[in-house]
Design an enzyme around this catalytic site. Structure first.
Site, PDB file in Angstrom:
ATOM      1  N   GLU A 122      10.447  -3.223  -7.418  1.00 58.69           N
ATOM      2  CA  GLU A 122      10.523  -1.795  -7.113  1.00 58.69           C
ATOM      3  C   GLU A 122      11.315  -1.077  -7.892  1.00 58.69           C
ATOM      4  O   GLU A 122      12.518  -1.674  -8.286  1.00 58.69           O
ATOM      5  CB  GLU A 122      10.494  -1.697  -5.551  1.00 58.69           C
ATOM      6  CG  GLU A 122       9.581  -2.413  -4.992  1.00 58.69           C
ATOM      7  CD  GLU A 122       9.668  -2.311  -3.259  1.00 58.69           C
ATOM      8  OE1 GLU A 122       9.518  -1.152  -2.904  1.00 58.69           O
ATOM      9  OE2 GLU A 122      10.451  -3.188  -2.623  1.00 58.69           O
ATOM     10  N   ASP A 172      12.840  -9.081   4.121  1.00 57.66           N
ATOM     11  CA  ASP A 172      12.014  -8.042   3.875  1.00 57.66           C
ATOM     12  C   ASP A 172      10.538  -8.464   3.398  1.00 57.66           C
ATOM     13  O   ASP A 172       9.479  -8.098   3.623  1.00 57.66           O
ATOM     14  CB  ASP A 172      12.610  -7.003   3.283  1.00 57.66           C
ATOM     15  CG  ASP A 172      12.057  -5.603   3.337  1.00 57.66           C
ATOM     16  OD1 ASP A 172      11.154  -5.448   4.371  1.00 57.66           O
ATOM     17  OD2 ASP A 172      12.118  -4.864   2.659  1.00 57.66           O
ATOM     18  N   LYS A 195      14.810  -4.245  -5.292  1.00 58.29           N
ATOM     19  CA  LYS A 195      14.780  -2.793  -5.344  1.00 58.29           C
ATOM     20  C   LYS A 195      15.423  -2.461  -6.539  1.00 58.29           C
ATOM     21  O   LYS A 195      16.245  -3.027  -6.970  1.00 58.29           O
ATOM     22  CB  LYS A 195      15.629  -2.188  -3.921  1.00 58.29           C
ATOM     23  CG  LYS A 195      15.028  -2.548  -2.698  1.00 58.29           C
ATOM     24  CD  LYS A 195      13.794  -1.796  -2.390  1.00 58.29           C
ATOM     25  CE  LYS A 195      13.331  -1.985  -0.785  1.00 58.29           C
ATOM     26  NZ  LYS A 195      12.227  -1.597  -0.541  1.00 58.29           N
ATOM     27  N   HIS A 239       5.188 -11.074   2.578  1.00 56.97           N
ATOM     28  CA  HIS A 239       4.521 -10.734   1.544  1.00 56.97           C
ATOM     29  C   HIS A 239       4.401 -11.694   0.299  1.00 56.97           C
ATOM     30  O   HIS A 239       3.270 -11.737  -0.081  1.00 56.97           O
ATOM     31  CB  HIS A 239       4.977  -9.205   1.042  1.00 56.97           C
ATOM     32  CG  HIS A 239       5.144  -8.292   1.787  1.00 56.97           C
ATOM     33  ND1 HIS A 239       4.266  -7.877   2.795  1.00 56.97           N
ATOM     34  CD2 HIS A 239       6.109  -7.068   2.014  1.00 56.97           C
ATOM     35  CE1 HIS A 239       4.545  -6.942   3.659  1.00 56.97           C
ATOM     36  NE2 HIS A 239       5.494  -6.440   3.123  1.00 56.97           N
ATOM     37  N   HIS A 286       1.060  -5.920   5.263  1.00 60.57           N
ATOM     38  CA  HIS A 286       0.227  -4.892   4.825  1.00 60.57           C
ATOM     39  C   HIS A 286      -0.638  -5.323   3.223  1.00 60.57           C
ATOM     40  O   HIS A 286      -1.276  -4.802   2.722  1.00 60.57           O
ATOM     41  CB  HIS A 286       0.487  -3.644   4.662  1.00 60.57           C
ATOM     42  CG  HIS A 286       1.887  -3.254   3.672  1.00 60.57           C
ATOM     43  ND1 HIS A 286       3.055  -3.843   3.885  1.00 60.57           N
ATOM     44  CD2 HIS A 286       1.666  -2.740   2.326  1.00 60.57           C
ATOM     45  CE1 HIS A 286       3.635  -3.193   2.648  1.00 60.57           C
ATOM     46  NE2 HIS A 286       2.971  -2.864   1.948  1.00 60.57           N
ATOM     47  N   LYS A 346      -4.482  -5.056   0.611  1.00 59.03           N
ATOM     48  CA  LYS A 346      -4.555  -4.505  -0.954  1.00 59.03           C
ATOM     49  C   LYS A 346      -5.836  -5.230  -1.324  1.00 59.03           C
ATOM     50  O   LYS A 346      -5.992  -6.356  -1.672  1.00 59.03           O
ATOM     51  CB  LYS A 346      -3.473  -4.837  -1.570  1.00 59.03           C
ATOM     52  CG  LYS A 346      -2.328  -4.265  -1.354  1.00 59.03           C
ATOM     53  CD  LYS A 346      -0.823  -4.561  -2.003  1.00 59.03           C
ATOM     54  CE  LYS A 346       0.392  -4.158  -1.583  1.00 59.03           C
ATOM     55  NZ  LYS A 346       0.825  -2.993  -2.129  1.00 59.03           N
ATOM     56  N   PHE A 387       9.060   3.553  25.410  1.00 54.97           N
ATOM     57  CA  PHE A 387       8.227   2.283  25.106  1.00 54.97           C
ATOM     58  C   PHE A 387       8.486   1.200  26.216  1.00 54.97           C
ATOM     59  O   PHE A 387       7.659   0.342  26.301  1.00 54.97           O
ATOM     60  CB  PHE A 387       8.530   1.847  23.784  1.00 54.97           C
ATOM     61  CG  PHE A 387       8.150   2.854  22.518  1.00 54.97           C
ATOM     62  CD1 PHE A 387       7.179   3.700  22.591  1.00 54.97           C
ATOM     63  CD2 PHE A 387       8.866   2.932  21.586  1.00 54.97           C
ATOM     64  CE1 PHE A 387       6.869   4.744  21.564  1.00 54.97           C
ATOM     65  CE2 PHE A 387       8.769   3.986  20.584  1.00 54.97           C
ATOM     66  CZ  PHE A 387       7.708   4.926  20.637  1.00 54.97           C
TER      67      PHE A 387
END
Ligand code: BG6
Length: 536
Positions: A264, A283, A380, A288, A226, A230, A135
């Site tokens: 989660e 994260d 988590k 998010h 991402h 949704k 890369f």
């Protein structure tokens, strides 16, 4: 209470990946340039999609299934080409076969049709080409250039960085040096899609922005989060601004508090090495969860134009009062009903201090929201998988109910349900049927699947399609990324008192008790992670 399900549910068999029920795409506003498909949406302009990280999980599990779903929906142009770049020699046929195998697995897991539609796959497969290369070396980019010159996508190209963050700078730099980002000589658009994490704090995000902006303009950069792909997240603005019921009360005079949850049940799932230096806070929080916060808190934009929407979101990030150490609680899962401790996971240090749970109390310093706490939590290995936003209204005066057999009325709560349930839920008070006046809490639920056909969607379809169209609404601008990191920087780099404590919680539980205390100080409590309806 069940929803009113009198809306027509159309039937249409399709083999799209991600749909539990085979379904045709919904009618939508035509947006593309190319020929229009059965959905009423039109194919995106021809382009070459160059994926760096062609052998990675993201490509297999999300990008290729999303492209396949776009093929099924008739939204890709015949001139579409996909060039996959990865280290390691392998023939294009072998890459195609690997992708086909994972697409079939995916279809079997996610679609009641159980298998991918071969015609759609073949359409895509013949447009897939593999280029081997490192890369960071110029030769790779010469090979990419040669591969691109062989196809007819009109000079348009998207370079998708599905690679680890350490490659973001070198790939953009090499693209720039190879002339691949020069739109005037290409005769078409040249766009770069960058995955998260975009930096790990304010300084690194600024540095990354500055570096890539040496080689591409802001309009060429598509920073992905991402969550914005949704459907249910995109619908937040529709619920807020297309209904006279909500917007008038959507402010501090009527709203008591807002809880944003992304819990989660999964653990770190083999990502221990990544997670060890990232942790739940970096994260999920400044990306998010802040995106969800912005959708809930932003002022109404005058249009859905990308810059207008992004300006309104940027104002939210600017209004966040910088978080301090006592605004956050970190946790780490220990052995519990759902499994082993985080420290026993592969590639995790036995004395790891990385948080797998983070909760935060956020205030916005503006006229609409001053004084309203936004409570954010993510973790988590919690009791349930649930992504949702619960907007709690203030209690009503109790005087007229004081002689009834009721201690308190429940506050109204509007819950915007993002995953795995899709829809809204509203808790309110009614009279319990019977001869005396008794109060009962009830719940009205709207579920997307009751009204609309379930869509084939892995969450990246809209984002890829929008990028092909040049619609940046759902992508993050440099100022918002930096604004988000700025709001949390003091927590990431505590000067007094050293590193923040990380409290234990049982795998399969609801998070550390200290997170409950964070809310209790203001007389609030987290909504239970499993609050299914109970009859009054
Ligand atoms: C990713 C995080 O960005 O989002 C993961 O890196 C997390 O740790 C995931 O599991 C959650 O996304 P979703 O769409 O599964 O809720």
């Amino acid at each position: 209470m069940p929803s009113d399900t009198n809306a027509p549910v159309e039937q249409n068999p399709s083999a799209a990946v991600g749909a539990k029920v085979p379904a045709a795409p919904p009618a939508a506003v035509a947006r593309g340039d190319g020929p229009c498909g059965p959905a009423g949406e039109c194919a995106a302009p021809p382009c070459t999609l160059v994926i760096f990280g062609a052998g990675g999980d993201l490509t297999k599990r999300l990008l290729i299934p999303a492209l396949y779903n776009l093929v099924v929906d008739g939204l890709l142009d015949d001139g579409m080409q996909v060039i996959g770049v990865n280290r390691g020699e392998r023939a294009t046929d072998q890459w195609r076969d690997d992708l086909h195998t994972s697409l079939q697995q995916f279809a079997a897991e996610r679609s009641s049709a159980g298998k991918a539609d071969e015609a759609s796959w073949n359409w895509l497969a013949q447009r897939l080409h593999y280029v081997a290369g490192d890369f960071a070396t110029p030769e790779t980019f010469e090979r990419v250039k040669q591969a691109m010159s062989k196809n007819g996508s009109g000079g348009n190209a998207i370079f998708y960085l599905a690679v680890g963050e350490r490659f973001f700078k070198p790939v953009v730099e090499q693209l720039g040096k190879a002339g691949l980002l020069d739109e005037s000589s290409a005769g078409g658009f040249r766009r770069v899609v960058i995955e998260k994490p975009f930096g790990s704090d304010l300084a690194s995000a600024r540095d990354l922005n500055a570096h890539i902006l040496n080689y591409a303009s802001e309009q060429q950069i598509y920073r992905i989060d991402h969550f914005l792909g949704k459907e249910t997240v995109q619908s937040i603005l529709a619920v807020r601004f297309a209904n006279a019921l909500f917007e008038p009360v959507w402010r501090r005079e009527y709203i008591d508090s807002v809880q944003i949850t992304a819990s989660e049940t999964l653990g770190v799932e083999g990502r221990g090495a990544f997670y060890e230096h990232t942790g739940a806070f970096r994260d999920m929080l400044p990306n998010h969860l802040f995106q969800l916060l912005a959708m809930v808190a932003m002022e109404p934009p005058n249009s859905f134009d990308a810059e207008t929407v992004r300006d309104k979101k940027a104002e939210v990030f600017e209004a966040i009062q910088p978080l301090r150490a006592d605004d956050v609680v970190f946790g780490q899962y220990e052995q519990g009903p759902a499994g082993v401790a985080y420290r026993a996971e592969p590639n995790v240090a036995p004395d790891s201090k990385t948080e797998t749970y983070a909760a935060a109390r956020v205030y916005l310093d503006n006229w609409r929201w001053a004084g309203v706490p936004f409570y954010l939590r993510t973790g988590k290995r919690l009791a349930t998988r649930r992504t949702e936003i619960a907007v709690q209204l203030k209690r009503v005066p109790f005087l007229m109910f004081r002689d009834l057999p009721v201690d308190a009325l429940v506050p109204n709560v509007l819950t915007l349900r993002i995953d795995p349930a899709h829809g809204t839920r509203f808790d309110f008070n009614v009279k319990v049927p019977g001869p005396t006046m008794r109060m009962g809490k009830v719940r009205s639920t709207f579920d997307y699947n009751d009204f609309f056909k379930e869509q084939a969607n892995v969450g990246y379809e809209t984002l890829l399609y929008d990028c092909m169209l040049g619609d940046e609404t759902l992508f993050q601008r440099a100022d918002s990324i930096e604004g988000s990191w700025a709001a949390v920087d003091a927590v990431l780099h505590p000067t007094a008192g050293g590193a923040l404590p990380v409290y234990g919680y049982a795998a399969g539980g609801s998070g550390p008790a200290e997170a409950d205390a964070l809310l209790a100080r203001a007389g609030h409590a987290w909504r239970p992670l499993d609050d299914e309806p109970k009859r009054p």
